[in-house]
Design an enzyme around this catalytic site. Structure first.
Site, PDB file in Angstrom:
ATOM      1  N   ASP B 125      -7.214  -1.608   6.922  1.00 24.53           N
ATOM      2  CA  ASP B 125      -7.885  -2.140   6.004  1.00 24.53           C
ATOM      3  C   ASP B 125      -8.480  -3.089   6.897  1.00 24.53           C
ATOM      4  OD1 ASP B 125      -7.307  -0.834   4.006  1.00 24.53           O
ATOM      5  OD2 ASP B 125      -5.173  -1.681   3.534  1.00 24.53           O
ATOM      6  N   CYS B 126      -7.776  -3.385   8.023  1.00 26.80           N
ATOM      7  CA  CYS B 126      -8.171  -4.732   8.841  1.00 26.80           C
ATOM      8  C   CYS B 126      -8.639  -4.406   9.966  1.00 26.80           C
ATOM      9  CB  CYS B 126      -6.793  -5.149   9.290  1.00 26.80           C
ATOM     10  SG  CYS B 126      -5.992  -4.613   9.522  1.00 26.80           S
ATOM     11  N   TYR B 127      -8.969  -3.370  10.091  1.00 28.18           N
ATOM     12  CA  TYR B 127     -10.351  -2.894  10.949  1.00 28.18           C
ATOM     13  C   TYR B 127     -10.641  -1.088  10.409  1.00 28.18           C
ATOM     14  CZ  TYR B 127      -7.748  -5.390  14.404  1.00 28.18           C
ATOM     15  OH  TYR B 127      -7.754  -6.483  15.987  1.00 28.18           O
TER      16      TYR B 127
END
Lengths: 128, 499
Positions: B125-127
């Site tokens: 989700d963050c990358y």
């Protein structure tokens, strides 16, 4: 003087070197020879005063003759003067002058041992 | 030392190279040398495989957590955070093979050339990004920090080859029948031989690294100073480096490697240091080892010093053998003089170590438990031995009461002198001729050692048609038993596991 002889398929089975020696009476030293089923590549060493005569004699027999004036080139930008080429050359082409490697190209018989031994890939044969 | 740094700042510092030091000490003595010289510079330039580079690429948009990465098709390790990569010098490229590797990528970066980065990401989700391709130059990286786990060996064995064929090794091309000798190291100019007791060299020492300033960050891997094989772990900023002192290289049929130029300035703080920095080529001794033996422990052909190696010829069994180096004395001298120059210009200050290098290191062989089992790994170590004075009945009782068919017979000082098997006893009883085992034991016993590869011991059992080998230590004391049972059990276990 070193001469590179390129022997074509049609004549590779003939005793060409012997016949040239008998005709010219030159002292010929065979430095390197690679002869297979279809062609040959021979490097000979011959005295300077007999050179022209020997070259002509080979050419009359259909051999392509190349003078090995500058058989190997050392790229001085790539060379780091480690000397890996020195001990593996059969003819002593390379030596240290001070701490730098110098080449005496006149000794080279284009055996190519040094080409792969050079970690910097600084050596190249001049093929004609 | 702060006085010396003061003189570096005001330009009055007196610097000479380690090659010039021996004559000066001979002329002035060590006390004179301490008065006349502030700093001795050392230098080496040779293939140092154990080298690499940490790179931080900066974050892309959308961001990527790099799991696999290639620079000019040379794989870099991507398992360090999201955009930190580690590029190893000896990693070959996937398209050009040995002719181009991690070391060449480093040289290309230093030379200002473009490098293609290709990366795969682990999508989170963050990358969110899964793939990336971009062209980068050295300037584009946030950091490019060289970290070399093992550089600048105190000494290194020279190589030769006793076999009938040419060998291609990391020590270069080795011609057959001791056709040449290949060596590495810069002799008296090398850093560590000039400070073998680590009086100055330690963690935090500022050094010349490939044209820039770097630090020793500790002892290197395989650091073994107690045997004269100290090594250094170093770091430096690739952005400060020059291709004059860093070169990618290829060893034929071995792979890529990196030529590293490394120099350590040594302050002449006392007479002990003056004496050590006056070391000469002839005082630095190494061995010529035979690379024709394809094992870890290669036999030594002879001992040799660097004066002999530099002479171009050494004697092996009465024959003159040509020597040549893999490291460059020419560039090593340039390292030392470039370092001297930057000290004289006031640009290079000495830094005292924050911690000394350890005096004792470790370079033990690998413990191999899987593909390369040793006798010691599978032998039974509960062994009952007997003395030769006992009679057949006693021996029979021991065999019947135990779980084994073989009895090693030992002398009073516990050394193996024979072997008795259940079969030997049956035979003796049937013929009714002997009563003591000394008369019937096998005296020519095939043995194994605990560090012998299991494969070789198994071949011994098969070849001699025997079912057990006593395992002895170097004093010939029985420490275990290897039987065909152990081998069949091993095979059975393997089969079960693979199901």
């Amino acid at each position: 003087m070193k001469l590179m002889l390129h022997v074509a398929p049609g004549i590779v089975r003939k005793p060409i070197v012997s016949s040239v020696i008998l005709e010219t009476k030159a002292l010929i030293n065979i430095e390197r020879a690679k002869v297979d089923a279809v062609s040959g590549e021979i490097v000979i060493d011959v005295d300077l005063d007999k050179c022209v005569e020997v070259k002509r004699a080979f050419e009359e027999r259909g051999v392509r003759v190349v003078l090995l004036e500058n058989p190997i080139i050392k790229d001085d930008d790539e060379c780091v003067h480690c000397g890996a080429c020195i001990s593996i050359c059969p003819t002593g082409t390379f030596r240290f002058e001070g701490s730098e490697v110098v080449a005496d190209a006149g000794r080279c018989v284009q055996c190519a041992s040094c080409i792969t031994a050079c970690p910097q890939r600084a050596l190249r044969l001049v093929l004609k | 030392m702060s006085e010396i740094n003061e003189r570096i700042r005001d330009g009055s510092v007196r610097v000479i190279t380690a090659e010039e030091m021996p004559e000066l000490v001979e002329e002035l003595g060590t006390d004179g040398a301490v008065r006349e010289v502030d700093v001795v510079t050392t230098g080496t330039f040779g293939a140092m495989c154990s080298s690499g580079l940490f790179l931080n690429t900066g974050h892309s948009d959308p961001p990527i957590k790099i799991s696999k990465a290639w620079l000019n098709n040379v794989e870099a390790y991507g398992g360090v955070a999201a955009v930190d990569l580690f590029l190893g010098a000896t990693q070959p490229s996937e398209d050009k093979g040995d002719e181009y590797g991690g070391a060449h990528v480093m040289e290309d970066l230093i030379s200002g050339r473009d490098v293609e980065l290709r990366a795969q990401g682990a999508v989170t989700d963050c990358y969110p990004r899964s793939e990336l391709e971009t062209t980068l130059r050295l300037d584009d990286f946030n950091q490019a920090i060289m970290v070399n786990p093992r550089n600048s060996y105190q000494r290194y064995a020279a190589a030769s080859n006793s076999t009938e064929r040419t060998l291609h090794t990391y020590m270069g091309t080795l011609l057959p029948r001791y056709g040449n000798v290949s060596y590495s190291g810069a002799g008296a100019l090398s850093p560590l031989p000039n400070d073998p007791d680590f009086e100055y060299i330690g963690m935090g020492t500022r050094i010349f690294l490939c044209g820039g300033q770097g630090q020793i960050i500790g002892p290197g891997t395989q650091h073994l100073p107690q045997n004269g094989f100290a090594t250094l772990m170093v770091k430096g900023d690739l952005k400060e480096m020059s291709s004059e002192f860093l070169r990618g290289a290829t060893f034929q049929d071995y792979g890529p490697s990196l030529y590293v130029g490394l120099g350590v300035p040594i302050p002449v703080l006392n007479e002990r240091i003056a004496e050590k920095t006056a070391v000469r080529d002839r005082e630095i001794v190494t061995e010529i080892v035979d690379y024709g033996v394809p094992r870890r422990d290669r036999p030594t052909v002879r001992r040799v010093n660097y004066e002999e190696l530099y002479s171009g010829v050494v004697d092996i069994d009465g024959a003159e053998v040509k020597t040549s180096a893999l490291s460059s004395r020419h560039v090593a001298r340039k390292v030392a003089s470039a370092l001297s120059d930057s000290i004289r210009r006031g640009e290079f200050l000495l830094s005292a170590a924050v911690e000394p290098l350890s005096r004792v290191g470790r370079n033990k062989p690998m413990r191999q438990t899987k593909e390369f089992l040793l006798v010691g790994d599978v032998m039974g170590s509960e062994v009952v031995t007997v003395r030769e004075e006992i009679n057949i009945k006693e021996a029979a009782r021991i065999i019947v009461g135990g779980t084994f068919d073989h009895l090693p017979v030992v002398s009073a000082d516990e050394k193996l002198i024979g072997m008795v098997t259940a079969w030997d006893i049956s035979k003796a009883v049937a013929s009714d001729k002997t009563s003591h085992i000394s008369e019937m034991m096998t005296r020519k016993v095939f043995i194994a050692s605990p560090d012998e590869p299991l494969e070789l011991a198994a071949r011994k059992l098969h070849h001699h048609k025997i079912s057990a080998l006593p395992v002895v230590d170097k004093d010939h004391r029985v420490i275990g038993m290897l039987t065909s049972d152990h081998l069949s059990r091993l095979y059975g276990k393997k089969r079960r596991r693979s199901k």
